[in-house]
Design a protein around this motif. Structure first.
Motif, short mmCIF file in Angstrom:
data_model
loop_
_atom_site.label_atom_id
_atom_site.label_comp_id
_atom_site.label_asym_id
_atom_site.label_seq_id
_atom_site.Cartn_x
_atom_site.Cartn_y
_atom_site.Cartn_z
N ALA A 315 0.85 -1.18 0.00
CA ALA A 315 0.00 0.00 0.00
C ALA A 315 0.89 1.24 0.00
CB ALA A 315 -0.93 0.01 1.21
N TYR A 316 0.47 2.26 -0.72
CA TYR A 316 1.24 3.49 -0.86
C TYR A 316 0.36 4.66 -0.47
CZ TYR A 316 4.41 0.47 -3.51
OH TYR A 316 5.24 -0.55 -3.88
N ILE A 317 0.81 5.46 0.50
CA ILE A 317 0.01 6.56 1.02
C ILE A 317 0.83 7.84 0.92
CG2 ILE A 317 -1.28 7.45 2.98
CD1 ILE A 317 -0.28 3.81 3.01
N PRO A 318 0.49 8.76 0.02
CA PRO A 318 1.26 10.00 -0.12
C PRO A 318 0.91 11.01 0.97
CG PRO A 318 -0.54 9.96 -1.71
CD PRO A 318 -0.57 8.64 -1.00
N LEU A 319 1.89 11.81 1.36
CA LEU A 319 1.68 12.88 2.33
C LEU A 319 1.55 14.20 1.59
CD1 LEU A 319 4.26 11.99 5.16
CD2 LEU A 319 1.83 11.40 5.02
N ALA A 320 0.39 14.82 1.71
CA ALA A 320 0.17 16.11 1.04
C ALA A 320 0.81 17.26 1.80
CB ALA A 320 -1.33 16.36 0.89
N LEU A 321 1.19 17.02 3.07
CA LEU A 321 1.82 18.04 3.91
C LEU A 321 2.97 17.40 4.67
CD1 LEU A 321 -1.43 19.58 5.43
CD2 LEU A 321 0.09 20.74 3.82
N PRO A 322 3.92 18.20 5.17
CA PRO A 322 4.90 17.63 6.09
C PRO A 322 4.18 17.04 7.30
CG PRO A 322 5.51 19.87 5.44
CD PRO A 322 4.11 19.65 4.97
N ALA A 323 4.75 15.99 7.88
CA ALA A 323 4.06 15.32 8.97
C ALA A 323 5.04 14.65 9.91
CB ALA A 323 3.08 14.29 8.42
#
Length: 445
Positions: A315-323
């Motif tokens: 599974a691949y989950i992109p981060l739209a913001l720094p986290a």
């Protein structure tokens, strides 16, 4: 052996180490006569075992006294040398290794226990025994001591009566919180009723509330249920949020329960209570924490486990913001074998964050990062989960290796995702945290 939050504050000090040397075959050298229960073994059991191994708790035997422990000495040696107990399934050779709630035994502690057993399990001088731990009552809020008060809000699910026999059941009531104003949460504890703990496999709690359009939208983990809030499971009782952070409960919020019950041979009535501690009225933390079951949507769409096979899913989950990732809690069912979590950075670099090499469905261990070890990742990072399932006869927990298995809630079905609390950052905050960590490392060198 396992340790609850109530003893997570205890350290490793006071233990005698280095007396015993494990050979390549796992046996110990002859220099073991000085290792005793009172001085060397009892402190280890207090820190990492008695949370579960005491009267009224889930452990199959008490490990409170020498008389309790002595008959089980050989079995204890086997479990700790094989790293089956305490339940800590993190691969210690890769990834982040600093956690707030690390219950695992060090190599030196394992050597002490093995050497003590091989020396005949001597009692030693009772004057060397550490003071007994003042364990809390079984039906208290464990986090009340941390916050100095009972929960500010308690929300209870409607009761459910589980029949003596039959299939597992999921009781999913939606309950109003009664909140008439927005409040920021600093801690959450989930507690099945005392009688109901025998039949409660786990209890997931979802949050249903209207979000402002300008807010970062929380991930909706299960369509129709809401955003993941917290859970109770063997190995986890809730969440404590870091300084300057919190979860937001809005006026009119509802809690959706997902209580998984199983039969134990007699009728049992249970309900689940959620205790919530708030920040003071008017206080707004700098960061809002969002909870997520990372990867669950992709697992629901793609999980496919043929009979007699070990399979790998991604599974691949992109981060739209720094986290900042606050914890890592892999979740699978009976055929779950292992799960890794990697960060694919925008420059293409791949960082192994953590790998749970020996997943055990009987324990839902939540690995909570320390302030300095919590991964801080830039915008554009992709979180990569890899899940391995063992549907072969070699998996001793496998109920039927001839069955084709897909995604489902039953324990005999399967799934995969990672429960992760996510704190989103601004670009400026991200750069500042990275600079602060770099400066601390430099000063400590």
């Amino acid at each position: 052996m396992a340790m609850r939050d109530a003893i997570g504050r205890m350290g490793r000090g006071g233990m005698l180490v280095g007396l015993v040397v494990l050979t390549a075959t796992g046996s110990t050298s002859a220099q073991t006569e000085d290792v005793t229960f009172a001085r060397d073994v009892a402190p280890i059991l207090q820190r990492s075992c008695q949370g579960c191994h005491r009267p009224g708790q889930m452990g199959p035997m008490s490990l409170m006294t020498y008389e309790d422990v002595r008959p089980w000495a050989r079995a204890i040696r086997s479990k700790v040398v094989e790293r089956v107990m305490p339940p800590w399934h993190m691969d210690k050779t890769v990834g982040i290794q600093e956690f707030q709630n690390d219950t695992s035994l060090s190599d030196a502690e394992i050597e002490v226990i093995a050497g003590w057993v091989d020396a005949g399990a001597p009692r030693g001088n009772v004057a060397d025994l550490p003071p007994p731990v003042d364990w809390p009552d079984d039906n208290v809020w464990h986090m009340a001591e941390r916050y100095g008060r009972a929960p500010d809000l308690i929300v209870s699910s409607d009761p459910w009566t589980q029949s003596p026999q039959g299939q597992d059941q999921w009781w999913q009531p939606v309950v109003e919180t009664g909140l008439v104003e927005d409040r920021w949460v600093t801690g959450i504890e989930v507690r099945p009723s005392l009688a109901g703990r025998r039949v409660t496999h786990h209890a997931v709690v979802y949050l249903q509330q209207e979000e402002d359009p300008g807010d970062h939208e929380p991930v909706v983990d299960v369509p129709g249920r809401g955003s993941y809030l917290t859970e109770f499971a063997v190995g986890k009782i809730g969440d404590v949020f870091r300084e300057n952070t919190g979860k937001l409960l809005k006026a009119g919020a509802r809690l959706a329960f997902d209580n998984h019950y199983h039969s134990v041979g007699e009728e049992v009535t249970s309900q689940t209570d959620v205790g919530i501690w708030f920040h003071p009225r008017g206080y707004v933390p700098k960061y809002r924490v969002y909870a997520s079951a990372l990867g669950v949507q992709q697992a629901m769409a793609t999980l496919d486990i043929p009979p007699g096979k070990v399979t790998t899913h991604h599974a691949y989950i992109p981060l739209a913001l720094p986290a900042r990732l606050e914890n890592y809690q892999p979740h699978m069912h009976i055929r779950g074998k292992a799960m890794s979590m990697e960060a694919i950075l925008p420059n293409g670099q791949v960082q192994m964050l953590n790998h749970v090499a020996n997943f055990d469905f009987n324990w839902h261990v939540n690995y909570v990062y320390t302030d300095d070890s919590a991964p801080v990742l830039p915008k554009g990072t992709v979180i990569h989960l890899t899940a391995w399932h063992d549907n072969t006869a070699a998996n001793r927990a496998n109920p039927d290796p001839t069955q084709w298995v897909g995604w489902g809630q039953r324990s005999f079905d399967d799934m995969y995702h990672a429960h992760v609390n996510m704190t989103y950052l601004t670009d400026e905050d991200y750069e500042q945290i990275i600079a602060d960590r770099r400066a601390r490392r430099t000063s400590n060198d």
